[in-house]
Design a protein around this motif. Structure first.
Motif, PDB file in Angstrom:
ATOM      1  N   LYS A 397       0.861  -1.203   0.000  1.00  0.00           N
ATOM      2  CA  LYS A 397       0.000   0.000   0.000  1.00  0.00           C
ATOM      3  C   LYS A 397       0.885   1.238   0.000  1.00  0.00           C
ATOM      4  CE  LYS A 397      -3.273   2.241   3.177  1.00  0.00           C
ATOM      5  NZ  LYS A 397      -4.116   2.005   4.364  1.00  0.00           N
ATOM      6  N   MET A 398       0.663   2.120  -0.948  1.00  0.00           N
ATOM      7  CA  MET A 398       1.426   3.367  -1.006  1.00  0.00           C
ATOM      8  C   MET A 398       0.496   4.517  -0.637  1.00  0.00           C
ATOM      9  SD  MET A 398       4.499   2.529  -1.921  1.00  0.00           S
ATOM     10  CE  MET A 398       5.259   4.025  -2.570  1.00  0.00           C
ATOM     11  N   ILE A 399       1.024   5.459   0.101  1.00  0.00           N
ATOM     12  CA  ILE A 399       0.216   6.606   0.531  1.00  0.00           C
ATOM     13  C   ILE A 399       0.855   7.884  -0.030  1.00  0.00           C
ATOM     14  CG2 ILE A 399      -0.694   7.844   2.550  1.00  0.00           C
ATOM     15  CD1 ILE A 399      -0.575   5.193   4.075  1.00  0.00           C
ATOM     16  N   PHE A 400       0.074   8.633  -0.792  1.00  0.00           N
ATOM     17  CA  PHE A 400       0.592   9.825  -1.485  1.00  0.00           C
ATOM     18  C   PHE A 400      -0.135  11.077  -0.993  1.00  0.00           C
ATOM     19  CE2 PHE A 400       0.636   6.187  -4.415  1.00  0.00           C
ATOM     20  CZ  PHE A 400       2.002   6.105  -4.693  1.00  0.00           C
ATOM     21  N   GLU A 401       0.618  12.166  -0.925  1.00  0.00           N
ATOM     22  CA  GLU A 401      -0.018  13.442  -0.621  1.00  0.00           C
ATOM     23  C   GLU A 401      -0.859  13.843  -1.835  1.00  0.00           C
ATOM     24  OE1 GLU A 401       1.728  17.340   1.526  1.00  0.00           O
ATOM     25  OE2 GLU A 401       2.576  16.914  -0.445  1.00  0.00           O
ATOM     26  N   LYS A 402      -2.124  14.231  -1.580  1.00  0.00           N
ATOM     27  CA  LYS A 402      -3.062  14.428  -2.687  1.00  0.00           C
ATOM     28  C   LYS A 402      -2.598  15.499  -3.684  1.00  0.00           C
ATOM     29  CE  LYS A 402      -7.932  14.747  -3.619  1.00  0.00           C
ATOM     30  NZ  LYS A 402      -9.207  15.201  -3.125  1.00  0.00           N
ATOM     31  N   ASP A 403      -2.191  16.653  -3.170  1.00  0.00           N
ATOM     32  CA  ASP A 403      -1.874  17.758  -4.079  1.00  0.00           C
ATOM     33  C   ASP A 403      -0.622  17.520  -4.912  1.00  0.00           C
ATOM     34  OD1 ASP A 403      -3.992  19.079  -3.195  1.00  0.00           O
ATOM     35  OD2 ASP A 403      -2.906  20.403  -1.804  1.00  0.00           O
ATOM     36  N   THR A 404       0.352  16.857  -4.332  1.00  0.00           N
ATOM     37  CA  THR A 404       1.665  16.769  -4.987  1.00  0.00           C
ATOM     38  C   THR A 404       2.008  15.375  -5.524  1.00  0.00           C
ATOM     39  OG1 THR A 404       2.685  16.178  -2.907  1.00  0.00           O
ATOM     40  CG2 THR A 404       2.607  18.527  -3.427  1.00  0.00           C
ATOM     41  N   GLY A 405       1.302  14.355  -5.053  1.00  0.00           N
ATOM     42  CA  GLY A 405       1.646  12.979  -5.435  1.00  0.00           C
ATOM     43  C   GLY A 405       2.895  12.472  -4.732  1.00  0.00           C
ATOM     44  N   ARG A 406       3.399  13.264  -3.784  1.00  0.00           N
ATOM     45  CA  ARG A 406       4.605  12.840  -3.059  1.00  0.00           C
ATOM     46  C   ARG A 406       4.318  11.642  -2.166  1.00  0.00           C
ATOM     47  NH1 ARG A 406       7.724  15.480   0.815  1.00  0.00           N
ATOM     48  NH2 ARG A 406       5.838  16.483   1.491  1.00  0.00           N
ATOM     49  N   VAL A 407       5.287  10.739  -2.078  1.00  0.00           N
ATOM     50  CA  VAL A 407       5.107   9.568  -1.210  1.00  0.00           C
ATOM     51  C   VAL A 407       5.263  10.050   0.239  1.00  0.00           C
ATOM     52  CG1 VAL A 407       5.932   7.255  -0.635  1.00  0.00           C
ATOM     53  CG2 VAL A 407       6.241   8.140  -2.964  1.00  0.00           C
ATOM     54  N   VAL A 408       4.220   9.836   1.052  1.00  0.00           N
ATOM     55  CA  VAL A 408       4.311  10.251   2.458  1.00  0.00           C
ATOM     56  C   VAL A 408       4.205   9.059   3.409  1.00  0.00           C
ATOM     57  CG1 VAL A 408       3.561  12.637   2.173  1.00  0.00           C
ATOM     58  CG2 VAL A 408       1.836  10.833   2.476  1.00  0.00           C
ATOM     59  N   GLY A 409       3.886   7.893   2.852  1.00  0.00           N
ATOM     60  CA  GLY A 409       3.803   6.719   3.712  1.00  0.00           C
ATOM     61  C   GLY A 409       3.647   5.466   2.889  1.00  0.00           C
ATOM     62  N   GLY A 410       3.742   4.345   3.541  1.00  0.00           N
ATOM     63  CA  GLY A 410       3.550   3.079   2.846  1.00  0.00           C
ATOM     64  C   GLY A 410       3.512   1.948   3.837  1.00  0.00           C
TER      65      GLY A 410
END
Ligand code: FAD
Length: 466
Positions: A397-410
């Motif tokens: 499971k990958m978690i991305f910041e909505k606005d930027t698509g940056r990976v913030v968790g997984g």
């Protein structure tokens, strides 16, 4: 009573303490390290991370051998020689503590065995096997770690009630064992005892095992282990009565049995409490809260300018690698460097079967912190490597910041999840976004591919790589 003077004293020789001491010595600081144990390594090396992983390795081989029967290769039922298992585990610990002793000697870090307590802002008194020593120091790092929480209604001095240290001693394989607390330590030890032949029940007060992780990840684990452990969620233990023929445990809550249940052993794994309060830090002017935590700033400084604190006793997560990095920062700051402990993510791994691993923000943390996130998951049922390994229960499971698509968790659940997690940790620290990870070519067929594939799914590609 002997007296020594030093530039730095480190109280506690766990991963935080020895890492700080070694780094300080490398930076030219005269360093003394104090620990009540004879060996360096603290809880992690002596009675924590390492012996538990040695036993989990044994459990894995047993489970894999049993599973191979379904694929046409039978080894028969394992014969367990508990003395040999124990001495192998001890030899793993011995090898590593010996290594640390060598590294300490090489750096001329003076190791004093004994129980240390502050007696003033620049003095520590150590009571050890070789007598008492007063240490006068310019700087101190408190790294005294934590110890298991006990419960008031549990019989004391009954060797059928054990904590993680008792579980690692492996005195016997109980026929029926209760793991009280569904966190990482309880589940790891439950995994070991189950593989060695115990019937294992797990009771957890909250509505999921490993409460810090996201529910969708843990649901997969709970489903996978439902035939392995009898898990009682939203249930608590209200009494344990010691009788001659066993421990009779009374439960209350959603999945509580009506009558007390008899167990041969009860493993209490309900968390760990920080040792901030047991080192008389207040006598040095250091503030310790009611729970025993010491607060520090990003340079690991306490409220007293020349006293630092690191590891389990400065806060969650209570993990060895956090302690190590904090130890490095404290030593570097003492050496005059402008360093800070400011990670974007600290990995957590349950070395259960399957493994559960997460880093950075979980989805529920993101919600709590008001970070807008989107997730993408890759089910291992579609992974060629997972299918070939007969372990398709996993998920990435990958978690991305909505606005930027940056990976913030997984988060990853599945075999080797702990080893795989590093890639997500690096992506978070480097500020990578979904496209960066999706365009990184992962070898095929690997379980790691699932990290790239989850990111591709987020990017909108339909995966075509089994
Ligand atoms: P500790 O390792 O707790 O060491 C503190 C040391 O201070 C001890 O040796 C103690 O003897 C000494 N001490 C305390 N008070 C005094 C005093 N007054 N005088 C002298 N000495 C004193 N973490 C992971 O990251 N990965 C894992 O896989 C993992 N598995 C674990 C499994 C188990 C069963 C347990 C119990 C823990 C596990 N942990 C794991 C947690 C990990 O062990 C701790 O987070 C880590 O050891 C904390 O390091 P520390 O430096 O804060 O102190």
């Amino acid at each position: 009573m002997s007296e020594i003077k030093t530039q730095l004293v480190v109280l506690g020789a766990g991963p935080g303490g020895y890492s700080a001491a070694f780094r300080a010595a490398d930076l030219g600081i005269e360093t003394v390290i104090v620990d009540a144990r004879d060996t360096l390594g603290g809880v992690c090396l002596n009675v924590g991370c390492i012996p538990s992983k040695a036993l989990l390795h044994v459990a894995k081989v047993i489970d894999d051998a049993r599973e191979m029967a379904d694929h046409g290769v039978s080894f028969g039922e394992p014969k367990i020689d508990l003395d040999k298992v124990r001495s192998w585990k001890d030899s793993v610990v011995g090898q590593l503590t010996k290594g640390l002793a060598g590294m300490s000697k090489m750096r001329k870090v003076k190791h004093i065995q004994g129980y240390g307590k502050f007696t003033g802002a620049n003095t520590l008194e150590v009571d050890g096997k070789d007598g008492k020593t007063t240490i006068k120091f310019d700087n101190a790092i408190i790294a005294a770690g934590s110890e298991p929480v006990s419960l008031p209604f549990i019989p004391k001095d009954d060797d059928r009630v054990i904590d993680s240290t008792g579980a690692l001693e492996m005195k016997d394989i109980p026929e029926k064992m209760l793991v009280l607390g569904g966190g990482i330590i309880g589940l790891e030890m439950g995994t070991v005892y189950k593989a060695l032949g115990s019937q294992v029940d797990v009771v957890e007060f909250l509505d999921q095992l490993i409460p810090a992780a996201d529910k969708d990840v843990i649901k997969i684990y709970q489903k996978y282990v439902k035939d392995k452990f009898n898990v009682m969620l939203e249930t608590k233990v209200t009494n344990v009565e010691a009788k001659k023929d066993g421990l009779y445990v009374t439960f209350e809550g959603k999945q509580a049995p009506d009558e007390p249940v008899r167990y041969d052993k009860v493993l209490v794994a309900v968390g760990r409490k920080p040792n901030g309060g047991v080192v008389d830090a207040d006598k040095a002017g250091v503030k310790v809260d009611d729970k025993g935590f010491i607060s520090v700033d990003k340079q690991m400084k306490t409220n007293v300018e020349h006293i630092y604190a690191i590891g389990d006793l400065v806060g969650q997560p209570m993990l060895a690698h956090k302690a190590v990095h904090e130890g490095h920062v404290a030593a570097e700051v003492i050496a005059g460097q402008k360093h800070y402990f400011d990670p974007r993510g600290i990995p957590s791994v349950a070395y259960t079967d399957p493994e559960i691993a997460w880093v950075g923000l979980t989805e529920k943390e993101a919600k709590e912190k008001g970070v807008d996130v989107e997730t993408a998951t890759f089910p291992w049922a579609a992974s060629g490597r997972a299918i070939a390994s007969s372990r398709t229960e996993g998920m990435t499971k990958m978690i991305f910041e909505k606005d930027t698509g940056r990976v913030v968790g997984g988060a990853i659940i599945g075999i080797n999840a702990g080893e795989m997690l590093g890639e997500i940790g690096l992506a978070i620290e480097m500020g990578a976004d979904a496209e960066d990870v999706a365009l990184t070519i992962h070898a095929h067929p690997t379980l790691n591919e699932s990290i790239g594939l989850a990111s591709e799914i987020y990017e909108g590609s339909i995966t075509d790589m089994p």
